[in-house]
Write a protein that holds these residues in place. Sequence first.
Motif, PDB file in Angstrom:
ATOM      1  N   LEU A  33       0.832  -1.206   0.000  1.00 37.25           N
ATOM      2  CA  LEU A  33       0.000   0.000   0.000  1.00 37.25           C
ATOM      3  C   LEU A  33       0.863   1.252   0.000  1.00 37.25           C
ATOM      4  N   TYR A  36      -4.168   5.771   0.220  1.00 44.22           N
ATOM      5  CA  TYR A  36      -5.537   5.321   0.454  1.00 44.22           C
ATOM      6  C   TYR A  36      -6.417   6.520   0.773  1.00 44.22           C
ATOM      7  N   GLY A  37      -7.734   6.310   0.732  1.00 43.17           N
ATOM      8  CA  GLY A  37      -8.663   7.352   1.140  1.00 43.17           C
ATOM      9  C   GLY A  37      -9.704   7.653   0.094  1.00 43.17           C
ATOM     10  N   THR A  42      -6.503  11.321  -1.767  1.00 50.22           N
ATOM     11  CA  THR A  42      -5.826  10.218  -1.082  1.00 50.22           C
ATOM     12  C   THR A  42      -4.745  10.744  -0.146  1.00 50.22           C
ATOM     13  N   ALA A  45       0.191   6.161   2.578  1.00 46.03           N
ATOM     14  CA  ALA A  45       0.097   5.087   3.565  1.00 46.03           C
ATOM     15  C   ALA A  45       0.848   5.501   4.824  1.00 46.03           C
ATOM     16  N   VAL A  46       0.432   4.971   5.956  1.00 41.80           N
ATOM     17  CA  VAL A  46       1.062   5.311   7.236  1.00 41.80           C
ATOM     18  C   VAL A  46       2.549   4.953   7.164  1.00 41.80           C
ATOM     19  N   THR A  65      -3.071  -5.047   7.151  1.00 35.56           N
ATOM     20  CA  THR A  65      -3.492  -3.650   7.067  1.00 35.56           C
ATOM     21  C   THR A  65      -2.478  -2.695   7.680  1.00 35.56           C
ATOM     22  N   GLN A  97      -3.186   4.089  12.065  1.00 38.28           N
ATOM     23  CA  GLN A  97      -3.231   2.728  11.543  1.00 38.28           C
ATOM     24  C   GLN A  97      -4.674   2.233  11.433  1.00 38.28           C
ATOM     25  N   GLN A 100      -6.296   3.751   8.344  1.00 36.60           N
ATOM     26  CA  GLN A 100      -5.822   3.047   7.158  1.00 36.60           C
ATOM     27  C   GLN A 100      -6.530   1.699   7.038  1.00 36.60           C
ATOM     28  N   GLU A 101      -6.648   0.987   8.145  1.00 36.43           N
ATOM     29  CA  GLU A 101      -7.319  -0.308   8.147  1.00 36.43           C
ATOM     30  C   GLU A 101      -8.787  -0.186   7.736  1.00 36.43           C
ATOM     31  N   LEU A 130      -7.649   2.463  -2.912  1.00 34.83           N
ATOM     32  CA  LEU A 130      -6.377   1.959  -2.392  1.00 34.83           C
ATOM     33  C   LEU A 130      -5.393   1.929  -3.555  1.00 34.83           C
TER      34      LEU A 130
END
Length: 136
Positions: A33, A36-37, A42, A45-46, A65, A97, A100-101, A130
């Motif tokens: 990843l 995301y969003g 977007t 990613a973390v 995740t 996190q 994101q999950e 994603l």
Amino acid sequence: MKKNLLVFLLIGVALSACASGENNRPLIGSWRLTAYGPVDSTAPAVPDVEATLNFTEDGNLTGDTGCNQFGGNYILEGNQLTFNNMVSTLILCPELQMAQEEAIQRVLTETATFNIEGDILTIINNDTVLVFTADR
């Protein structure tokens, strides 16, 4: 004449089966990843948290995740992925996190569309996207 027609028909069926298998091949493997969003905004990613997907040829999907691990099945039809029998661990993680999950879980529910361009896989379900890079 009928024999030749049958041979051509069998060759055509075999070639179309091979062609459809090749179209699925780019999806098979591991993906990491990167974003995301919502489709129109977007987020990266973390950082320092590995979120992954792994598609197998036999229709299984596993992943992480960045907080919890999950798995299930997928069905590929054209540019659509249908996810079913998804299960996940249930560990509570830090807020970023968990956000994101939640996005990953929203997208990997029921049917989503996908696109692969080079090493970039994009999966969209409703208004959530994603974005992954091939982990090769």
